[in-house]
Design a protein around this motif. Structure first.
Motif, short mmCIF file in Angstrom:
data_model
loop_
_atom_site.label_atom_id
_atom_site.label_comp_id
_atom_site.label_asym_id
_atom_site.label_seq_id
_atom_site.Cartn_x
_atom_site.Cartn_y
_atom_site.Cartn_z
N MET A 334 0.84 -1.20 0.00
CA MET A 334 0.00 0.00 0.00
C MET A 334 0.89 1.26 0.00
N VAL A 335 1.95 1.22 0.80
CA VAL A 335 2.88 2.37 0.81
C VAL A 335 3.52 2.53 -0.57
N LEU A 336 3.89 1.38 -1.17
CA LEU A 336 4.46 1.45 -2.52
C LEU A 336 3.44 2.09 -3.47
N GLY A 337 2.19 1.70 -3.31
CA GLY A 337 1.11 2.28 -4.13
C GLY A 337 0.99 3.78 -3.95
N TYR A 338 1.07 4.25 -2.69
CA TYR A 338 1.01 5.70 -2.44
C TYR A 338 2.17 6.40 -3.13
N CYS A 339 3.37 5.81 -3.00
CA CYS A 339 4.56 6.42 -3.61
C CYS A 339 4.38 6.51 -5.12
N ILE A 340 3.92 5.40 -5.73
CA ILE A 340 3.74 5.39 -7.18
C ILE A 340 2.69 6.43 -7.59
N ALA A 341 1.59 6.51 -6.82
CA ALA A 341 0.53 7.48 -7.15
C ALA A 341 1.07 8.91 -7.05
N SER A 342 1.84 9.20 -6.00
CA SER A 342 2.37 10.56 -5.83
C SER A 342 3.38 10.90 -6.92
N LEU A 343 4.23 9.91 -7.24
CA LEU A 343 5.28 10.18 -8.23
C LEU A 343 4.71 10.34 -9.63
N SER A 344 3.58 9.67 -9.90
CA SER A 344 3.05 9.70 -11.26
C SER A 344 2.15 10.90 -11.51
N ASP A 345 1.84 11.63 -10.45
CA ASP A 345 0.95 12.78 -10.61
C ASP A 345 1.77 14.06 -10.59
N PRO A 346 1.92 14.71 -11.75
CA PRO A 346 2.79 15.90 -11.79
C PRO A 346 2.29 17.02 -10.89
N LYS A 347 0.98 16.98 -10.51
CA LYS A 347 0.45 18.05 -9.63
C LYS A 347 0.93 17.85 -8.18
N LYS A 348 1.22 16.55 -7.83
CA LYS A 348 1.66 16.27 -6.45
C LYS A 348 3.17 16.34 -6.39
N LYS A 349 3.68 17.54 -6.12
CA LYS A 349 5.14 17.68 -6.14
C LYS A 349 5.76 17.47 -4.76
N GLY A 350 4.90 17.32 -3.73
CA GLY A 350 5.39 17.36 -2.35
C GLY A 350 6.00 16.07 -1.85
#
Ligand SMILES: Nc1ncnc2c1ncn2[C@@H]1O[C@H](COP(=O)(O)OP(=O)(O)OP(=O)(O)O)[C@@H](O)[C@H]1O
Length: 450
Positions: A334-350
């Protein structure tokens, strides 16, 4: 065909076993001939690379066939995959979407149909190019992702039992790791301009503890994961690394680790990996640069990551120890999923939550750092696994959007001193050769991959 698989399911596919999407100038989908050439420089000015994603669909298992489970995956070609009748989310915008279904089309770098062989995966997943890049000094990672029983271990190392007793290195059942080692040594033999030093390590993350698979004498004592200020990355403290002069040494590392990793049995897989494993080959390539004893050493790396599969514990009937393992597996995925989701969304730069699990700490560099990464998403073609397959394909589609900045790591050693430098490959003009691709050594901190 290994036991437990239904041969008729693979015979039913008539369109060949591979459906490749070749981007113009793309780095995947290579023919064996292309892959054998040295990795070409990336396009000038880009400096970035997408994570490459391929999908492997296993045959229906005997259990699925006996239960008359439907085959719900189609292969339109061109790296596409169609999942028939995938459920729409409840409460969606379309009326009655709770029970509604819709066929979903996905597009990847390559799709391997159930009849694809282990050799096909080596030849057409892009892994040969990855190995060439590791020899050149890049940090390269192959990771397999998918639900439990979807074929991750089969793809990376082979079917169950392959490493019991005497191991035949020529067995057609061997997966990507053994085949990659053979290809790696083939590459090294062709590069007599460098002196190569290979070292390998093999670890597992079991219930959030890092265990050294090459040092079982330590009674599975967990090792610490620490942050290195110098290399700006996480590393495992006191991990055993083995010098590997010959192919046999690497194969011995593979065999030893496979025998020591944690395997268990549950309702969906009799030989289920109960841990994530990471096998790493460090490839140092050294060359004398001048008469006065200056050497350049390129530090390439090849990681093979076999993730434990996500589990619906209701389906796997997990309890006790198996349930605890499943909960840890699901949490880290699930953490890996969060990381992938954040990294793949250019709007989520944080903030990217790498620190929330050992797995993501150790994969941080492969996911978003300076590495070159190939994800192999594994799925079952059965209707009963539809929602898990849909999840895997969504993950994979997201991962495809992640961009990394691959760089070569080099160390320059003088006759009396040794210091780290950053090295770039890029266009260089010299009066003798005109404009050509070459390496440039620059002081650390002034890195620009051009
Ligand atoms: N492409 C394939 N062709 C033939 N058999 C396969 C294929 N993929 C998987 N299998 C078989 O299916 C079974 C389950 O595969 P495997 O153990 O590799 O799954 P897994 O995804 O690693 O599962 P887990 O996450 O539980 O470890 C094994 O018997 C394996 O040999």
């Amino acid at each position: 065909m290994p036991e437990g698989m239904n041969p008729s399911s693979s015979q039913s596919l008539s369109r060949g076993h591979l459906s490749v999407y070749s981007r113009s100038g793309g780095s995947l989908s290579d023919s064996p001939e292309d892959a054998a050439r040295p990795a070409p420089a990336p396009p000038p000015g880009s400096g970035e690379d997408n994570i490459n994603v391929v999908v492997r669909v296993r045959p229906l298992s005997n259990k699925e066939s006996k239960a008359k489970d439907n085959f719900v995956v189609q292969f339109p070609g061109n790296g596409q995959l169609l999942l028939e009748g995938a459920p729409l989310p409840a409460g969606g915008s379309s009326p009655g979407s709770g029970n509604a279904t819709k066929s979903r089309l996905f597009s990847f770098n390559a799709v391997f149909e159930p009849g694809a062989t282990q050799e096909d995966v080596l030849n057409y997943s892009g892994v040969r190019r990855l190995i060439s890049m590791a020899v050149e000094g890049f940090s390269c990672t192959v990771f397999c992702y998918g639900q439990t029983g979807s074929g991750k271990t089969h793809t990376l190392t082979g079917p169950p039992g392959l490493f019991d007793g005497q191991v035949d290195p020529q067995s057609p059942d061997h997966g990507l790791v053994c085949r990659s080692f053979q290809f790696l040594f083939q590459q090294l033999r062709e590069r007599s301009d460098f002196h190569f030093v290979l070292k390998a390590s093999f670890l597992e993350i079991y219930n959030e503890k890092v265990i050294d698979l090459l040092n079982p004498g330590s009674a599975r004592k967990p090792l610490a994961v620490r942050w290195s200020k110098k290399s700006r990355g996480f590393f495992v403290e006191n991990l055993f690394t083995v010098d590997c002069e010959e192919l046999d040494d690497l194969l011995a590392v593979l065999e030893e680790g496979m025998r020591n990793r944690s395997v268990g049995s549950h309702g969906m897989n009799d030989h289920s990996s109960r841990s994530h494993t990471i096998l790493t080959v460090h490839i140092a390539a050294e060359r004398q640069m001048s008469e006065d004893g200056v050497f350049i050493s390129r530090q390439g790396k090849l990681n093979f990551v076999d993730l434990a599969g996500s589990e619906m514990t209701k389906k796997t009937h997990s309890e006790g120890k198996t349930l605890e393992e499943a909960n840890n597996i699901n949490k880290s995925l699930m953490v890996l999923g969060y990381c992938i989701a954040s990294l793949s969304d250019p709007k989520k730069k944080g903030h990217i939550p790498y620190r929330d699990s050992k797995l993501t700490k150790l994969l941080a560099d492969s996911l978003a750092g300076n590495g070159v990464t190939l994800m192999i998403a594994c799925i079952s073609p059965a209707k009963s696994n539809m929602s898990e397959s849909l999840n895997t394909l969504r993950y994979a589609a997201r991962a495809k959007k992640i961009r990394t900045k691959p760089i070569i790591m080099m160390v320059r050693k003088g006759a009396t001193h040794c210091h780290a430098v950053d090295v770039h490959r890029g266009p260089v003009y010299t009066p003798a050769r005109g404009l050509h691709w070459s390496y440039a050594v620059v002081p650390r901190g002034q890195m620009a991959y051009r």
